[in-house]
Design an enzyme around this catalytic site. Structure first.
Site, PDB file in Angstrom:
ATOM      1  N   CYS A 334       0.830  -1.202   0.000  1.00 10.91           N
ATOM      2  CA  CYS A 334       0.000   0.000   0.000  1.00 10.91           C
ATOM      3  C   CYS A 334       0.873   1.263   0.000  1.00 10.91           C
ATOM      4  CB  CYS A 334      -0.965  -0.042   1.173  1.00 10.91           C
ATOM      5  SG  CYS A 334      -2.385   1.049   0.966  1.00 10.91           S
ATOM      6  N   HIS A 431      -3.789  -5.550   1.311  1.00 11.03           N
ATOM      7  CA  HIS A 431      -3.436  -5.916   2.686  1.00 11.03           C
ATOM      8  C   HIS A 431      -3.944  -7.332   2.990  1.00 11.03           C
ATOM      9  CE1 HIS A 431      -2.171  -1.889   3.886  1.00 11.03           C
ATOM     10  NE2 HIS A 431      -3.260  -1.397   3.329  1.00 11.03           N
TER      11      HIS A 431
END
Length: 485
Positions: A334, A431
């Site tokens: 991310c 994630h």
């Protein structure tokens, strides 16, 4: 009929409220009740995507799991995600409301109380029992005006309170008695009793201490809870857990993680902590990236540009380049993925002052931060063909030639992330990858490890059941049910 409710507030932060609520949720579910967790206001950059398309604190997602129900935005209607030392992004019922400095946020609270009570009512309509978690310390009387997290909520919703003290940090008698001393009489009157958490040793040695707390506070005891050693197997609520220095096992694979000030979604690392082949090194600012590292993971960030500037200030950019030249591997998740690119721009000042900066230049991509936030569960396959599932939680659009070599391909055919030409540097927006046992095992084997038979999700379930049994043995749950209203 509306559900009964009970609220746990702490004598301070990190006294174990989140874990206790999760354990109580599972214990009462195991007794056959429909239970829901609720936290009016949470401050954490460790967030989870909900089934109804929003985001809440990771601790409330774990508590929902303990209740055996999908996570909902109503379980944590106000989430504060710190972006600086003085300001946070405010998320209300799962969606970004705006940014506010701490001083400004105090004026927002009365407006947010309506949403908090609305979400609480929603949960009470679908359960037998709602277990509420407070935030920080009940004794922060400097923040009592317009409070929506502790006594302000308890009074507005008429929910009885249990005070939780942490004996492991010492001074627990003063914690509880001191809280009684500073609370306004009307607030103190909401407290139905106390629980002492994290006790080590022979409980008989603290019998006099328990009696003294009762005598000086006037509140009854609901239990003395011994230290639960397996708590580390459950996802932590916030970054406090990352400051605890623990002796890490020796493993054939060394993974280094620079812990930046605005780190987010660091529960990505939890499954790796339990792998016997892995030596996980969480590095503080000022500590060098170890030369022996096989992999450096750059985790998520709530303010990517600011964290990248701190990364450089720590000298980690120089260490990382040296690591890559030695043949080491890098994985960006991310915000960490965005840092690995050539450029990051924030023209609208979404995460901080408007502007941009050069990235680390290890992937041929560039990112522009945009207001739209992606919150969705995803699945697919990696560039090596391993199946995965996880979730996206990010802002920003990433472009560049590096996207022609995606790290992941979603089930709907969309690519995600990038891989360097030599395959040693990778990044993606997803994630939760390492919670997938098959992917984690394949990844560790690609690094020279064996990969264990750890079943991570089953481990979390077993730990929740063990925690529930632990609380059944040491807390008067029947009295808790009688106290709830």
């Amino acid at each position: 009929m509306l559900a009964k409710a009970l609220m746990l507030q702490g004598t301070g932060s990190d006294v174990g409220k989140s874990i206790l609520v999760a354990g109580l949720c599972r214990a009462f579910v195991n007794r056959g009740l429909k239970v829901r967790p609720f936290k009016p206001q949470n401050m954490s950059n460790n967030a989870a995507v909900t089934a109804d398309g929003g985001e809440i604190g990771r601790a409330q997602a774990l508590q929902a799991r303990a209740c055996k129900v999908p996570a909902s935005v109503h379980m944590n209607p106000v989430l504060l995600k710190p972006q600086s030392m003085i300001g946070s992004q405010v998320v209300m019922q799962g969606k970004v409301l705006g940014n506010a400095k701490a001083s400004e946020y105090q004026a927002w609270k009365p407006k947010l109380l309506g949403a908090v009570l609305q979400s609480f009512a929603h949960l009470r309509n679908e359960a037998d029992l709602v277990i509420v978690e407070g935030a920080g310390s009940a004794s922060e009387i400097n923040l009592r005006a317009n409070d929506i997290a502790n006594m302000g909520f308890a009074r507005a919703a008429d929910v009885p309170v249990l005070l939780v003290g942490d004996i492991d940090r010492g001074g627990v008698i003063a914690q509880v008695v001191g809280t009684k001393a500073v609370l306004a009489p009307e607030d103190a009157g909401m407290v139905a009793g106390f629980i002492i958490n994290k006790f080590r040793g022979d409980p008989a040695l603290f019998e006099a201490g328990m009696r003294l707390i009762v005598e000086h506070s006037g509140w009854p005891s609901f239990g003395l809870v011994p230290f639960f050693a397996d708590a580390h197997r459950l996802p932590p609520e916030d970054g406090v857990a990352l400051t605890h220095r623990v002796k890490l096992r020796d493993g054939r694979i060394t993974i280094a993680v620079p812990v930046l000030p605005r780190i987010s979604n660091f529960d990505d690392l939890d499954p790796l902590k339990q792998e016997p082949d892995v030596r996980l090194m969480l590095l503080r600012m000022g500590e060098p990236l170890p030369a022996e590292a096989d992999v450096v993971i750059l985790p998520g960030s709530k303010a990517t540009i600011a964290d990248l500037q701190d990364f450089r200030a720590a000298g980690w950019d120089i260490d990382l380049i040296a690591h890559v030249r030695r043949g080491g591997r890098v994985l960006g998740l991310c915000g960490g993925y965005q840092m690995l690119g050539a450029k990051i721009d924030d023209p609208d000042g979404i995460e901080g002052p408007a502007g941009g900066c050069d990235g680390l230049g290890l992937l041929d991509v560039a990112t522009v931060l945009t207001p739209k936030k992606t919150l969705v569960e995803v699945s697919g396959v990696t560039s090596e063909g391993a199946a995965f599932h996880g979730y996206e939680m990010h802002i920003g659009e990433t472009i560049g030639a590096g996207l022609r070599r995606p790290m992941l391909t979603f089930a709907d055919g969309r690519p995600d992330g990038a891989v360097s030409p030599d395959g040693r540097v990778k990044g993606c927006y997803v994630h939760g990858l390492f919670a997938d046992d098959g992917l984690r095992r394949a990844w560790l084997q690609s690094l020279g490890g064996q990969g264990s038979d750890l079943a991570y999700e089953q481990s979390v379930e077993a730990t929740l059941d063990a925690l529930a049994a632990h609380l059944e043995a040491h807390v008067d749950l029947d009295a808790l049910l009688e106290t709830a209203r």
